[in-house]
Design a protein around this motif. Structure first.
Motif, PDB file in Angstrom:
ATOM      1  N   GLY A 100     -32.273  10.548-102.851  1.00  7.91           N
ATOM      2  CA  GLY A 100     -32.163   9.469-103.447  1.00  7.91           C
ATOM      3  C   GLY A 100     -33.397   9.729-104.481  1.00  7.91           C
ATOM      4  O   GLY A 100     -34.684   9.980-104.547  1.00  7.91           O
ATOM      5  N   ILE A 101     -33.300   8.856-105.703  1.00  7.45           N
ATOM      6  CA  ILE A 101     -34.046   8.539-107.030  1.00  7.45           C
ATOM      7  C   ILE A 101     -34.141   7.368-106.759  1.00  7.45           C
ATOM      8  O   ILE A 101     -33.618   6.279-106.445  1.00  7.45           O
ATOM      9  N   LEU A 102     -35.809   7.156-107.429  1.00  4.24           N
ATOM     10  CA  LEU A 102     -36.506   5.660-107.160  1.00  4.24           C
ATOM     11  C   LEU A 102     -35.942   4.334-108.244  1.00  4.24           C
ATOM     12  O   LEU A 102     -35.668   4.924-109.552  1.00  4.24           O
ATOM     13  N   GLU A 103     -35.489   4.006-107.665  1.00  5.53           N
ATOM     14  CA  GLU A 103     -34.922   2.695-108.270  1.00  5.53           C
ATOM     15  C   GLU A 103     -36.258   1.475-108.870  1.00  5.53           C
ATOM     16  O   GLU A 103     -36.077   1.373-109.886  1.00  5.53           O
ATOM     17  N   CYS A 104     -36.549   1.223-107.778  1.00  2.00           N
ATOM     18  CA  CYS A 104     -37.429   0.136-108.324  1.00  2.00           C
ATOM     19  C   CYS A 104     -38.711  -0.377-106.722  1.00  2.00           C
ATOM     20  O   CYS A 104     -38.394   0.617-105.394  1.00  2.00           O
ATOM     21  N   ALA A 105     -39.596  -0.018-106.527  1.00  2.00           N
ATOM     22  CA  ALA A 105     -40.848  -0.393-105.534  1.00  2.00           C
ATOM     23  C   ALA A 105     -41.525  -1.736-105.511  1.00  2.00           C
ATOM     24  O   ALA A 105     -41.923  -1.821-106.686  1.00  2.00           O
ATOM     25  N   TYR A 106     -41.659  -1.978-104.445  1.00  2.00           N
ATOM     26  CA  TYR A 106     -42.301  -3.507-104.365  1.00  2.00           C
ATOM     27  C   TYR A 106     -43.346  -3.566-103.391  1.00  2.00           C
ATOM     28  O   TYR A 106     -43.000  -2.906-101.798  1.00  2.00           O
ATOM     29  N   ALA A 107     -43.936  -4.610-103.103  1.00  2.00           N
ATOM     30  CA  ALA A 107     -44.835  -4.882-102.021  1.00  2.00           C
ATOM     31  C   ALA A 107     -44.739  -6.552-101.556  1.00  2.00           C
ATOM     32  O   ALA A 107     -44.492  -7.316-102.722  1.00  2.00           O
ATOM     33  N   VAL A 108     -44.414  -6.861-100.869  1.00  2.00           N
ATOM     34  CA  VAL A 108     -44.662  -7.879 -99.934  1.00  2.00           C
ATOM     35  C   VAL A 108     -45.724  -9.400 -98.813  1.00  2.00           C
ATOM     36  O   VAL A 108     -46.317  -7.697 -98.548  1.00  2.00           O
ATOM     37  N   ASP A 109     -46.038 -10.203 -99.221  1.00  2.00           N
ATOM     38  CA  ASP A 109     -46.746 -10.553 -97.911  1.00  2.00           C
ATOM     39  C   ASP A 109     -45.792 -10.749 -96.970  1.00  2.00           C
ATOM     40  O   ASP A 109     -45.097 -10.835 -96.675  1.00  2.00           O
ATOM     41  N   GLN A 110     -47.044 -11.041 -96.073  1.00  2.00           N
ATOM     42  CA  GLN A 110     -46.144 -11.445 -94.616  1.00  2.00           C
ATOM     43  C   GLN A 110     -45.172 -12.363 -94.579  1.00  2.00           C
ATOM     44  O   GLN A 110     -44.467 -12.691 -93.943  1.00  2.00           O
ATOM     45  N   GLU A 111     -45.243 -12.738 -95.353  1.00  2.00           N
ATOM     46  CA  GLU A 111     -44.352 -14.516 -95.749  1.00  2.00           C
ATOM     47  C   GLU A 111     -43.137 -13.830 -96.643  1.00  2.00           C
ATOM     48  O   GLU A 111     -42.164 -15.159 -96.793  1.00  2.00           O
ATOM     49  N   GLY A 112     -43.106 -12.663 -97.339  1.00  2.00           N
ATOM     50  CA  GLY A 112     -42.471 -12.800 -98.198  1.00  2.00           C
ATOM     51  C   GLY A 112     -42.481 -12.549 -99.629  1.00  2.00           C
ATOM     52  O   GLY A 112     -41.761 -12.274-100.351  1.00  2.00           O
ATOM     53  N   HIS A 113     -43.591 -13.338 -99.793  1.00  2.00           N
ATOM     54  CA  HIS A 113     -43.582 -13.221-101.334  1.00  2.00           C
ATOM     55  C   HIS A 113     -44.304 -12.533-102.123  1.00  2.00           C
ATOM     56  O   HIS A 113     -45.065 -11.154-101.417  1.00  2.00           O
TER      57      HIS A 113
END
Length: 301
Positions: free
Chosen positions: A208-221
């Motif tokens: 697969g080819i990367l569409e997006c990357a993200y990071a969230v905290d323990q509450e999903g923010h």
């Protein structure tokens, strides 16, 4: 309302305007804008319509719009736009009539740079990530060897210089009500302190080819977001067999940690795959999401 947050804040621009009060008794045409905002897809508008700089931004937005309309009456719109986008025009500065509104807004935005980082992450990406995760055809964990790498040095430096730092208390959620945006839980007396760390996310994963990357905290923010390759372009790349996984690079993901709130982070990425054989749509692609294990800030620090 959100506008009420600014009650106690005076910028030096406000003070200056107060001093010049005698000379300039002209009424400001943007002092009594309707409370309701016009709908827009402009991301900077959606960001700055919120938070403590809202009153300043709304004047910038209203003034810019009025002056664009005036310009359209005077000039053939097509020619002028073309000139601006080609960079041939010297008039790339904001319109002088709006400059007096731009300055207080810029001063406010500069004073709340970190808060607006959080507002922008929430406004631009929270809904999109929720939709992406709902529509993904597969969710998996990265194998430990394939996980993104994180450079924690900025966080380690923060903890070293703040020996009093403790892992923030756990917040228990009472219900499934939509949670309050992270920035709304912070006061606006001063800009919150953020610590930026960097992660490197593989631009390919299992075909697969990367569409997006993200990071969230323990509450999903959402604490960080980076785009990879658009799904439409990924389809083209998939058809183009020449690019192998070995030569795949990585993309950089900037992550904003909030020492008073962040307990742990999870990294995630969506990869675009050609759909499985037998799917009805021609050239259809599907999204596979990979997530890391939760990483505790206490263990890192």
């Amino acid at each position: 309302g959100i506008g009420g947050l600014t009650a106690g804040i005076t910028t030096s621009c406000d003070a200056q305007e107060a001093d010049n009060g005698d000379e300039d008794t002209e009424e400001d045409p943007y002092d009594n804008l309707p409370e309701e905002d016009e709908s827009t897809h402009c991301s900077i508008c959606l960001t700055y319509r919120q938070g403590p700089c809202r009153p300043y931004w709304r004047k910038v937005e209203a003034c810019t719009k009025d002056n664009e309309l005036k310009k359209e009456d005077e000039v053939e719109e097509g020619k002028e736009k073309e000139e601006n986008w080609n960079g041939n025009s010297d008039e790339e500065q904001p319109d002088p009539p709006c400059l007096k509104y731009m300055l207080p807004w810029i001063e406010c935005a500069t004073g709340y740079r970190n808060l607006y980082n959080l507002i922008e992450l929430d406004t631009n990406y929270t809904m999109g990530i929720a939709d992406l995760e709902k529509e993904a055809s597969m969710e998996a964990c990265w194998a430990p060897s394939a996980e993104p790498t994180v450079d924690w040095s900025a966080w380690q430096a923060y903890v070293a210089s703040h020996p009093e730092w403790k892992l923030p208390k756990r917040v228990t959620k009472n219900s499934d009500k939509p949670q309050v945006a992270l920035w709304k839980t912070l006061g606006t007396e001063k800009d919150p302190e953020l610590v930026e760390i960097l992660a490197s996310v593989p631009s390919k994963q299992g075909g697969g080819i990367l569409e997006c990357a993200y990071a969230v905290d323990q509450e999903g923010h959402v604490l960080g977001f980076s785009y990879g390759t658009k799904p439409s372009e990924a389809a083209q790349q998939a058809a183009d067999e020449s690019s192998s996984e070995e030569e795949a690079g990585e993309i950089e993901l900037k992550i904003k940690l909030l020492p008073t709130h962040t307990r742990r982070i999870i990294l995630a990425a969506a990869y675009t795959h050609p759909a499985q054989e037998g799917s009805t749509e021609e050239d259809s692609m599907e999204s596979h999401i990979f997530k890391s294990r939760p990483m505790s800030l206490k263990k890192i620090g």
